[in-house]
Enzyme design. Structure first.
Site, PDB file in Angstrom:
ATOM      1  N   ARG A 177       1.150   0.930   9.920  1.00  0.00           N
ATOM      2  CA  ARG A 177       2.007   2.094  10.180  1.00  0.00           C
ATOM      3  C   ARG A 177       2.748   1.962  11.509  1.00  0.00           C
ATOM      4  O   ARG A 177       3.640   1.165  11.637  1.00  0.00           O
ATOM      5  CB  ARG A 177       1.195   3.395  10.124  1.00  0.00           C
ATOM      6  CG  ARG A 177       0.344   3.589   8.880  1.00  0.00           C
ATOM      7  CD  ARG A 177       1.146   3.696   7.623  1.00  0.00           C
ATOM      8  NE  ARG A 177       0.311   4.115   6.500  1.00  0.00           N
ATOM      9  CZ  ARG A 177       0.645   3.955   5.239  1.00  0.00           C
ATOM     10  NH1 ARG A 177       1.781   3.374   4.925  1.00  0.00           N
ATOM     11  NH2 ARG A 177      -0.151   4.362   4.259  1.00  0.00           N
TER      12      ARG A 177
ATOM     13  N   LYS B 269       8.236  -9.082   1.111  1.00  0.00           N
ATOM     14  CA  LYS B 269       7.596  -8.201   0.128  1.00  0.00           C
ATOM     15  C   LYS B 269       8.665  -7.542  -0.739  1.00  0.00           C
ATOM     16  O   LYS B 269       9.652  -7.003  -0.232  1.00  0.00           O
ATOM     17  CB  LYS B 269       6.790  -7.122   0.870  1.00  0.00           C
ATOM     18  CG  LYS B 269       6.089  -6.089  -0.025  1.00  0.00           C
ATOM     19  CD  LYS B 269       4.824  -6.645  -0.642  1.00  0.00           C
ATOM     20  CE  LYS B 269       4.064  -5.571  -1.439  1.00  0.00           C
ATOM     21  NZ  LYS B 269       3.319  -4.653  -0.595  1.00  0.00           N
TER      22      LYS B 269
ATOM     23  N   HIS C 234      -2.584  -6.661  -5.061  1.00  0.00           N
ATOM     24  CA  HIS C 234      -3.476  -5.660  -5.689  1.00  0.00           C
ATOM     25  C   HIS C 234      -3.359  -5.570  -7.215  1.00  0.00           C
ATOM     26  O   HIS C 234      -3.091  -4.503  -7.775  1.00  0.00           O
ATOM     27  CB  HIS C 234      -3.295  -4.294  -5.056  1.00  0.00           C
ATOM     28  CG  HIS C 234      -1.870  -3.811  -4.906  1.00  0.00           C
ATOM     29  ND1 HIS C 234      -0.929  -3.839  -5.910  1.00  0.00           N
ATOM     30  CD2 HIS C 234      -1.235  -3.273  -3.832  1.00  0.00           C
ATOM     31  CE1 HIS C 234       0.207  -3.338  -5.470  1.00  0.00           C
ATOM     32  NE2 HIS C 234       0.049  -2.995  -4.209  1.00  0.00           N
TER      33      HIS C 234
ATOM     34  N   ASN D 234       6.735  -1.488   4.584  1.00  0.00           N
ATOM     35  CA  ASN D 234       7.227  -0.167   4.159  1.00  0.00           C
ATOM     36  C   ASN D 234       6.891   0.888   5.205  1.00  0.00           C
ATOM     37  O   ASN D 234       6.236   1.887   4.944  1.00  0.00           O
ATOM     38  CB  ASN D 234       6.688   0.214   2.783  1.00  0.00           C
ATOM     39  CG  ASN D 234       5.176   0.220   2.715  1.00  0.00           C
ATOM     40  OD1 ASN D 234       4.503  -0.462   3.485  1.00  0.00           O
ATOM     41  ND2 ASN D 234       4.635   0.973   1.782  1.00  0.00           N
TER      42      ASN D 234
ATOM     43  N   ASP E  33      -5.547  -3.669   1.190  1.00  0.00           N
ATOM     44  CA  ASP E  33      -4.454  -2.700   1.038  1.00  0.00           C
ATOM     45  C   ASP E  33      -4.776  -1.457   1.873  1.00  0.00           C
ATOM     46  O   ASP E  33      -4.627  -0.314   1.402  1.00  0.00           O
ATOM     47  CB  ASP E  33      -4.220  -2.337  -0.429  1.00  0.00           C
ATOM     48  CG  ASP E  33      -2.925  -1.538  -0.633  1.00  0.00           C
ATOM     49  OD1 ASP E  33      -2.139  -1.409   0.325  1.00  0.00           O
ATOM     50  OD2 ASP E  33      -2.719  -1.032  -1.755  1.00  0.00           O
TER      51      ASP E  33
END
Length: 444
Positions: A64, A145, A235, A94, A308
């Site tokens: 983050r 990604k 994942h 992200n 994850d």
């Protein structure tokens, strides 16, 4: 005289356990041997017969920071990693703002440098301007990604010409390309199912159904036949996806495959009791899917176990099921959970080290890490395989004080973590100072 001796230990090295100690100097492993045969050192740490493993390399972490620092930041996330015996993490793009251009990539590097306490590599998302891919590569991206499920830019994963052009550019970087294998428009589907009076959890599961993952996996398999990129599936959660990836691997296609502890251990029945605290994407699947993932591990076709780690605030996760964000913290539960399954004979210690240390280092070109071997970096974790306790997220170093594993009894705990030969976690006390970690870049 060397810097440090770790003595009276069981050491997992080169596929087997040896008794003795490790000599460390200038951050490197110098010698592994019986305690009397090790060179003198200025400091000795007694391991009391506990097991030393290579530091865990977690290839799928959301640290983050930036505008989402209330969920997690570079310091709290990397402290959580050290507490969990994880010495290297790869951070996902992200973020807010999204990491998809050279300026934001440089901003993350600058901000992280003064805060991280473990090794960190940084992903990039696909930039709006494909020509920025080379610039971001030169800045040290660990990989790229792709999120087919989110229209983050004008790039359309369903457009054959765009995807072919993108893969050709990515091939030139020689970097791994990680795929979040889900179709686009899941939020639209949730709304459709809600309007059809499906309950919240069922609407979510139908929108994120197994075919969404399976079809995306198959599209990648079809496209990679003519491209030499290193494709990594994040994942993976369904039995059919595993089956198709294994079939493609047997044909020699260049894939690697990652699974998570939560998809291995938990199934969709938990959603009824843990509700939003067990909400993640991809969602928890059927028990038969869990078993297929374990079969993939033990047959040698799964390459990586990763967390994850996707932290959110407790208030956010307390929202209604559909309003609550997807994702759970995982840095501090990975090792205790997997040590428990090692103790229970579901996975061998050798296989675990391959999946969580050796293979991640190989797949992401992280040199001199992932093994206990002379001249490798002294990134190590000492574990007590006998210690039993119950997971309690209130004690996490992460800002995310919630977990679907709350109350799980585990057997096995990291008791010391070493980074470049320095003791950075000692019995749940993180000793590392801000900025002590290193930003790692791929080395071809």
């Amino acid at each position: 005289m060397k810097d440090l001796i770790l003595n009276n230990a069981k050491i997992f090295t080169e596929g087997e356990i040896k008794e003795g100690g490790i000599a460390i100097d200038k951050g490197k492993i110098i010698k592994i041997g019986k305690d009397p045969n090790l060179p003198p050192a200025s400091k000795t740490i007694e391991c009391n017969g506990n097991l030393i493993l290579p530091g865990i390399i977690d290839v799928h972490v959301h640290l983050r920071d930036l505008d989402l620092s209330y969920k997690e930041d570079f310091l709290t996330g990397t402290r959580a990693a050290l507490a969990g015996g994880i010495t290297t993490v790869l951070d996902m793009p992200n973020t807010k703002p999204r990491t998809d251009n050279p300026d934001i990539f440089k901003l993350k590097l600058k901000k992280a440098a003064n805060k991280i306490v473990c090794n960190v590599g940084f992903y990039s998302a696909i930039p709006e301007n494909f020509q920025d891919i080379l610039k971001i590569t030169k800045l040290g991206a660990i990989g790229f990604k792709i999120y087919p499920d989110h229209p983050y830019s004008n790039f359309d994963f369903s457009n054959d010409d765009q995807l072919s052009s993108l893969f050709k550019l990515l091939q030139n970087t020689q970097l791994p390309v990680t795929i979040h294998a889900e179709k686009r428009d899941t939020n639209k589907l949730i709304k459709t199912y809600k309007e059809a009076n499906y309950p919240d959890i069922e609407a979510f599961l139908k929108a994120h159904n197994a075919n969404s993952e399976i079809d995306t996996v198959q599209r990648c398999i079809n496209f990679i036949k003519d491209n030499g990129i290193k494709l990594h599936f994040a994942h993976i959660s369904t039995a059919e996806s595993i089956k198709r990836i294994i079939e493609a691997k047997k044909k020699g296609l260049n894939f690697s495959l990652e699974v998570t502890p939560h998809h291995l251990i938990l199934d969709s029945n938990l959603l009824q009791t843990k509700k939003s605290f067990s909400k993640m994407v991809p969602p928890l699947r059927k028990k038969s899917d869990c078993n297929a993932l374990w079969d993939g591990i033990n047959s040698g076709f799964v390459d990586v176990i990763a967390t994850d780690h996707a932290p959110h605030s407790l208030d956010e996760k307390k929202s209604t099921f559909l309003e609550a964000p997807s994702g759970i913290p995982g840095l501090e539960t990975l090792l205790p959970l997997m040590l428990t399954y090692i103790n229970n004979k579901r996975i061998t210690l050798k296989r675990f080290v391959e999946l969580c240390s050796e293979n991640p280092a190989k797949l992401f070109n992280i040199k001199q890490k992932g093994r206990i071997f002379p001249n490798f970096d002294a990134d190590l974790v000492v574990v007590d395989l006998k210690k039993k306790y119950k997971i309690n997220s209130a004690n996490f170093f992460s800002k995310a004080h919630h977990s679907p594993f709350d109350g799980f009894e585990v057997q096995g705990i990291p008791i010391m973590t070493f980074l470049n030969g320095k003791l950075v976690m000692d019995h749940r006390e993180v000793l590392a100072k801000e900025g002590m970690g290193s930003i790692i870049k791929p080395q071809n």
